[in-house]
Design a protein around this motif. Structure first.
Motif, PDB file in Angstrom:
ATOM      1  N   LEU A  61       0.583 -58.461 -33.344  1.00 14.17           N
ATOM      2  CA  LEU A  61       0.790 -58.974 -34.428  1.00 14.17           C
ATOM      3  C   LEU A  61       0.984 -60.346 -34.030  1.00 14.17           C
ATOM      4  O   LEU A  61       0.588 -61.393 -34.797  1.00 14.17           O
ATOM      5  CB  LEU A  61       1.912 -58.296 -34.981  1.00 14.17           C
ATOM      6  CG  LEU A  61       2.852 -59.197 -36.054  1.00 14.17           C
ATOM      7  CD1 LEU A  61       2.025 -59.017 -37.097  1.00 14.17           C
ATOM      8  CD2 LEU A  61       4.098 -58.399 -36.433  1.00 14.17           C
ATOM      9  N   GLN A  62       1.951 -60.767 -33.181  1.00 17.44           N
ATOM     10  CA  GLN A  62       2.437 -62.252 -33.049  1.00 17.44           C
ATOM     11  C   GLN A  62       1.410 -62.990 -32.388  1.00 17.44           C
ATOM     12  O   GLN A  62       1.150 -64.254 -32.619  1.00 17.44           O
ATOM     13  CB  GLN A  62       3.622 -62.063 -31.909  1.00 17.44           C
ATOM     14  CG  GLN A  62       4.754 -61.549 -32.902  1.00 17.44           C
ATOM     15  CD  GLN A  62       6.131 -60.966 -31.724  1.00 17.44           C
ATOM     16  OE1 GLN A  62       5.819 -61.179 -30.647  1.00 17.44           O
ATOM     17  NE2 GLN A  62       7.190 -60.941 -32.442  1.00 17.44           N
ATOM     18  N   LEU A  63       0.550 -62.605 -31.436  1.00 15.53           N
ATOM     19  CA  LEU A  63      -0.509 -63.105 -30.511  1.00 15.53           C
ATOM     20  C   LEU A  63      -1.782 -63.309 -31.080  1.00 15.53           C
ATOM     21  O   LEU A  63      -2.608 -64.148 -30.843  1.00 15.53           O
ATOM     22  CB  LEU A  63      -0.462 -62.624 -29.183  1.00 15.53           C
ATOM     23  CG  LEU A  63       0.743 -62.750 -28.415  1.00 15.53           C
ATOM     24  CD1 LEU A  63       0.546 -62.218 -26.982  1.00 15.53           C
ATOM     25  CD2 LEU A  63       1.374 -64.041 -28.238  1.00 15.53           C
ATOM     26  N   ALA A  64      -2.084 -62.167 -31.930  1.00 16.89           N
ATOM     27  CA  ALA A  64      -3.460 -62.383 -32.710  1.00 16.89           C
ATOM     28  C   ALA A  64      -3.418 -62.458 -34.183  1.00 16.89           C
ATOM     29  O   ALA A  64      -3.973 -63.382 -34.808  1.00 16.89           O
ATOM     30  CB  ALA A  64      -4.183 -60.855 -32.109  1.00 16.89           C
ATOM     31  N   LEU A  65      -2.839 -61.664 -34.676  1.00 18.22           N
ATOM     32  CA  LEU A  65      -2.994 -61.552 -36.399  1.00 18.22           C
ATOM     33  C   LEU A  65      -2.289 -62.792 -36.929  1.00 18.22           C
ATOM     34  O   LEU A  65      -2.903 -63.445 -37.627  1.00 18.22           O
ATOM     35  CB  LEU A  65      -2.237 -60.246 -36.742  1.00 18.22           C
ATOM     36  CG  LEU A  65      -2.697 -59.803 -38.235  1.00 18.22           C
ATOM     37  CD1 LEU A  65      -3.966 -59.216 -38.402  1.00 18.22           C
ATOM     38  CD2 LEU A  65      -1.517 -58.846 -38.771  1.00 18.22           C
ATOM     39  N   ALA A  66      -1.058 -63.119 -36.325  1.00 16.04           N
ATOM     40  CA  ALA A  66      -0.463 -64.189 -36.951  1.00 16.04           C
ATOM     41  C   ALA A  66      -1.106 -65.653 -36.652  1.00 16.04           C
ATOM     42  O   ALA A  66      -1.116 -66.681 -37.664  1.00 16.04           O
ATOM     43  CB  ALA A  66       1.124 -64.436 -36.443  1.00 16.04           C
ATOM     44  N   ALA A 200       6.265 -63.456 -38.442  1.00 19.57           N
ATOM     45  CA  ALA A 200       4.845 -63.700 -38.149  1.00 19.57           C
ATOM     46  C   ALA A 200       4.151 -64.407 -39.226  1.00 19.57           C
ATOM     47  O   ALA A 200       3.375 -65.210 -39.063  1.00 19.57           O
ATOM     48  CB  ALA A 200       4.195 -62.197 -37.924  1.00 19.57           C
ATOM     49  N   VAL A 201       4.619 -63.805 -40.506  1.00 24.98           N
ATOM     50  CA  VAL A 201       4.110 -64.381 -41.918  1.00 24.98           C
ATOM     51  C   VAL A 201       4.253 -65.843 -41.731  1.00 24.98           C
ATOM     52  O   VAL A 201       3.580 -66.761 -42.199  1.00 24.98           O
ATOM     53  CB  VAL A 201       4.463 -63.663 -42.902  1.00 24.98           C
ATOM     54  CG1 VAL A 201       4.198 -64.627 -44.413  1.00 24.98           C
ATOM     55  CG2 VAL A 201       3.584 -62.409 -43.076  1.00 24.98           C
ATOM     56  N   ASP A 202       5.759 -66.230 -41.620  1.00 24.92           N
ATOM     57  CA  ASP A 202       6.265 -67.726 -41.726  1.00 24.92           C
ATOM     58  C   ASP A 202       5.625 -68.593 -40.653  1.00 24.92           C
ATOM     59  O   ASP A 202       5.209 -69.689 -40.908  1.00 24.92           O
ATOM     60  CB  ASP A 202       7.700 -67.622 -41.718  1.00 24.92           C
ATOM     61  CG  ASP A 202       8.433 -67.105 -42.625  1.00 24.92           C
ATOM     62  OD1 ASP A 202       7.667 -66.915 -43.855  1.00 24.92           O
ATOM     63  OD2 ASP A 202       9.642 -66.653 -42.536  1.00 24.92           O
TER      64      ASP A 202
END
Length: 236
Positions: A61-66, A200-202
């Motif tokens: 989530l943090q390293l790829a998707l965001a 992550a969205v922010d």
């Protein structure tokens, strides 16, 4: 003099329901058939239990998707609202060109095409749907989702949260199918992901175009291995 901050526009009940619909596993875009490399990570021994699954997904989530898809959804959301088709094409090209394996590219394009078809069946009057379907070589999932979210009238942040939660729920379901985990473990993993989603969205919304990236070597290696994995449940 203190700065007056304009309050955020409230999310209407209709928009909220539309976002829930878009985040639902029942949305007919085939998301359930993908594990986004998690199955290969289980096969290779990178993920062996609940704690490792939760850690893996939060890292993803943090390293790829965001840094990639969420940032694309944010930029495409505004571009669809402005009618900025040039930016839409650039973002769609970026997603296609930065998918590091064939199966990851196929996933982005198949889900994008399926959502474009779904939008066409719902609202043929919106000219943007035809523009989405005409993107070459195919509309991609983040760009298509951005249009669907923009149509709801929801604010960008809530739209990105819906996109991220849909991803999280799908990944947890993939983990439950690929590993000996029970429903309670799945709910704990989903809870940990949910706690991490707002930050992550922010982070994605703050990214400049030059900061957007898709650099996940381990995911690329495992995805390439998954393409020829002897036995598998998922398409990627």
């Amino acid at each position: 003099m203190s700065r007056i901050v304009k309050p955020a526009r409230p999310l209407s009940g209709t928009a909220l329901l539309q976002l829930i619909w878009l985040a639902s596993p029942a949305l007919p875009v085939g998301g359930f058939s993908y594990s986004e490399v998690l199955e290969s990570a289980v096969e290779s021994g990178c993920i062996r239990d609940e704690a490792e699954a939760a850690r893996w997904l939060i890292d993803q989530l943090q390293l790829a998707l965001a840094r990639s898809d969420l940032a694309v959804v944010n930029k495409a959301f505004g571009a669809w609202q402005r009618g900025d088709l040039a930016t839409i094409r650039e973002l769609n090209d970026w997603v296609t060109q930065t998918r590091e394996t064939r199966e990851l590219c196929q996933q982005a394009q198949q889900m994008g095409r399926s959502l474009a078809d779904w939008l066409n069946n719902r609202d043929r009057a919106d000219a943007r749907v035809a523009q989405l379907a005409a993107l070459a070589p195919a509309p991609t999932w983040p760009v298509a989702f951005a249009l669907a979210a923009a149509q709801t009238g929801a604010p960008p942040r809530e739209s990105l949260l819906a996109f991220a939660f849909g991803w999280a729920e799908n990944m947890v379901q993939a983990a439950l199918k690929a590993m000996p985990l029970g429903q309670s473990a799945g709910q704990r993993i989903l809870g940990a992901l949910s706690d991490a989603l707002p930050a992550a969205v922010d982070a994605a919304m703050r990214l400049a175009d030059s900061e957007r990236q898709a650099f996940t070597p381990m995911l690329a290696i495992l995805s390439a291995q998954h393409e020829t994995q002897y036995s598998r449940l998922f398409r990627s």
